[in-house]
Design a protein around this motif. Structure first.
Motif, mmCIF file in Angstrom:
data_model
loop_
_atom_site.group_PDB
_atom_site.id
_atom_site.type_symbol
_atom_site.label_atom_id
_atom_site.label_comp_id
_atom_site.label_asym_id
_atom_site.label_seq_id
_atom_site.Cartn_x
_atom_site.Cartn_y
_atom_site.Cartn_z
ATOM 1 N N GLN A 27 15.140 -69.093 85.122
ATOM 2 C CA GLN A 27 13.838 -68.434 85.152
ATOM 3 C C GLN A 27 12.680 -69.371 85.494
ATOM 4 O OE1 GLN A 27 13.392 -66.247 81.486
ATOM 5 N NE2 GLN A 27 15.441 -65.391 81.655
ATOM 6 N N LEU A 28 12.848 -70.679 85.249
ATOM 7 C CA LEU A 28 11.744 -71.601 85.493
ATOM 8 C C LEU A 28 12.072 -72.682 86.513
ATOM 9 C CD1 LEU A 28 10.644 -72.109 81.776
ATOM 10 C CD2 LEU A 28 9.475 -70.737 83.496
ATOM 11 N N LEU A 29 13.058 -73.484 86.206
ATOM 12 C CA LEU A 29 13.330 -74.664 87.014
ATOM 13 C C LEU A 29 13.788 -74.336 88.431
ATOM 14 C CD1 LEU A 29 14.099 -77.998 86.273
ATOM 15 C CD2 LEU A 29 16.071 -77.010 87.399
ATOM 16 N N LEU A 30 14.796 -73.492 88.566
ATOM 17 C CA LEU A 30 15.320 -73.212 89.907
ATOM 18 C C LEU A 30 14.314 -72.507 90.813
ATOM 19 C CD1 LEU A 30 19.042 -72.347 89.104
ATOM 20 C CD2 LEU A 30 18.132 -74.432 90.131
ATOM 21 N N PRO A 31 13.575 -71.485 90.341
ATOM 22 C CA PRO A 31 12.569 -70.885 91.228
ATOM 23 C C PRO A 31 11.534 -71.906 91.723
ATOM 24 C CG PRO A 31 12.978 -69.427 89.384
ATOM 25 C CD PRO A 31 13.698 -70.722 89.088
ATOM 26 N N LEU A 32 11.099 -72.805 90.840
ATOM 27 C CA LEU A 32 10.156 -73.843 91.269
ATOM 28 C C LEU A 32 10.797 -74.801 92.261
ATOM 29 C CD1 LEU A 32 8.411 -74.671 87.876
ATOM 30 C CD2 LEU A 32 7.392 -73.564 89.869
ATOM 31 N N ALA A 33 12.031 -75.169 92.003
ATOM 32 C CA ALA A 33 12.732 -76.093 92.907
ATOM 33 C C ALA A 33 12.928 -75.462 94.281
ATOM 34 C CB ALA A 33 14.079 -76.490 92.305
ATOM 35 N N TYR A 34 13.308 -74.185 94.326
ATOM 36 C CA TYR A 34 13.497 -73.521 95.625
ATOM 37 C C TYR A 34 12.183 -73.430 96.388
ATOM 38 C CZ TYR A 34 18.089 -72.044 93.875
ATOM 39 O OH TYR A 34 19.366 -72.016 93.374
ATOM 40 N N GLU A 35 11.094 -73.187 95.667
ATOM 41 C CA GLU A 35 9.788 -73.118 96.322
ATOM 42 C C GLU A 35 9.363 -74.494 96.841
ATOM 43 O OE1 GLU A 35 5.185 -71.970 95.227
ATOM 44 O OE2 GLU A 35 6.800 -71.076 94.042
ATOM 45 N N PHE A 36 9.603 -75.523 96.074
ATOM 46 C CA PHE A 36 9.227 -76.881 96.462
ATOM 47 C C PHE A 36 10.104 -77.414 97.596
ATOM 48 C CE2 PHE A 36 9.478 -81.545 95.750
ATOM 49 C CZ PHE A 36 8.168 -81.847 96.048
ATOM 50 N N GLN A 37 11.362 -77.014 97.647
ATOM 51 C CA GLN A 37 12.326 -77.430 98.679
ATOM 52 C C GLN A 37 12.472 -78.955 98.767
ATOM 53 O OE1 GLN A 37 11.131 -75.544 102.332
ATOM 54 N NE2 GLN A 37 11.789 -73.542 101.633
ATOM 55 N N PRO A 38 12.921 -79.600 97.686
ATOM 56 C CA PRO A 38 13.075 -81.060 97.739
ATOM 57 C C PRO A 38 14.210 -81.459 98.680
ATOM 58 C CG PRO A 38 14.106 -80.208 95.775
ATOM 59 C CD PRO A 38 13.388 -79.047 96.422
ATOM 60 N N GLN A 39 14.134 -82.668 99.176
ATOM 61 C CA GLN A 39 15.199 -83.195 100.027
ATOM 62 C C GLN A 39 16.295 -83.853 99.204
ATOM 63 O OE1 GLN A 39 13.280 -85.792 102.822
ATOM 64 N NE2 GLN A 39 12.263 -84.109 103.871
ATOM 65 N N LEU A 40 15.979 -84.199 97.962
ATOM 66 C CA LEU A 40 16.911 -84.872 97.071
ATOM 67 C C LEU A 40 16.522 -84.540 95.634
ATOM 68 C CD1 LEU A 40 19.146 -87.113 96.624
ATOM 69 C CD2 LEU A 40 17.249 -88.750 96.595
ATOM 70 N N VAL A 41 17.505 -84.365 94.787
ATOM 71 C CA VAL A 41 17.250 -84.132 93.364
ATOM 72 C C VAL A 41 17.833 -85.305 92.584
ATOM 73 C CG1 VAL A 41 17.690 -82.634 91.382
ATOM 74 C CG2 VAL A 41 17.300 -81.628 93.633
ATOM 75 N N LEU A 42 16.971 -85.958 91.821
ATOM 76 C CA LEU A 42 17.378 -87.056 90.945
ATOM 77 C C LEU A 42 17.312 -86.560 89.511
ATOM 78 C CD1 LEU A 42 15.252 -89.913 92.542
ATOM 79 C CD2 LEU A 42 17.669 -89.440 92.937
ATOM 80 N N VAL A 43 18.407 -86.714 88.784
ATOM 81 C CA VAL A 43 18.463 -86.235 87.406
ATOM 82 C C VAL A 43 18.647 -87.417 86.468
ATOM 83 C CG1 VAL A 43 19.714 -84.793 85.757
ATOM 84 C CG2 VAL A 43 19.468 -84.042 88.129
ATOM 85 N N CYS A 44 17.763 -87.527 85.525
ATOM 86 C CA CYS A 44 17.906 -88.490 84.447
ATOM 87 C C CYS A 44 18.818 -87.798 83.428
ATOM 88 C CB CYS A 44 16.521 -88.772 83.870
ATOM 89 S SG CYS A 44 16.448 -90.259 82.921
ATOM 90 N N ALA A 45 20.116 -88.028 83.558
ATOM 91 C CA ALA A 45 21.127 -87.260 82.833
ATOM 92 C C ALA A 45 21.353 -87.827 81.436
ATOM 93 C CB ALA A 45 22.433 -87.234 83.626
ATOM 94 N N GLY A 46 20.517 -87.402 80.526
ATOM 95 C CA GLY A 46 20.692 -87.766 79.130
ATOM 96 C C GLY A 46 21.398 -86.639 78.408
ATOM 97 N N PHE A 47 22.076 -86.986 77.354
ATOM 98 C CA PHE A 47 22.840 -85.992 76.619
ATOM 99 C C PHE A 47 22.359 -85.858 75.183
ATOM 100 C CE2 PHE A 47 25.263 -87.116 80.294
ATOM 101 C CZ PHE A 47 25.648 -85.879 80.770
#
Length: 106
Positions: free
Chosen positions: A12-32
């Protein structure tokens, strides 16, 4: 927060914003820290959920996704969450989630 809460936030939040922004690369600070059993995060995210979240992110930036391990305070939960993310990156099928699958909206 549960698996369903995190998946709802992504959908509902992250993916719609990401699709609108259209990044060329996604970097994830993968903490658990959010993993079930982590003493600091005190959340309840399961390894299957980490797999699904990684799978969802792979639809952004034409799959150009980098996960950098950065934390987690329960070694077992961190290892299981990290392994789940790697399985997603390798194209493994999304595992089923346990109930409840509806967000709690706390």
């Amino acid at each position: 927060m549960t698996d369903a809460d995190y998946i709802a936030a992504f959908q509902q939040l992250l993916l719609p914003l990401a699709y609108e922004f259209q990044p060329q690369l996604v970097l994830v600070c993968a903490g658990f820290d959010a993993a079930f059993g982590d003493p600091k995060g005190e959340m309840n995210v399961s390894p299957p959920c980490f797999h699904i979240l990684t799978h969802l992110l792979m639809s952004v930036a034409e799959g150009r996704l980098v996960l950098a391990l950065e934390g987690g305070y329960n070694l077992q939960s961190t290892a299981e969450g990290g392994a789940a993310c790697v399985r997603a990156l390798l194209g493994g099928a999304c595992p089923p989630l346990t109930l409840p699958t509806a967000p709690s909206y706390r």
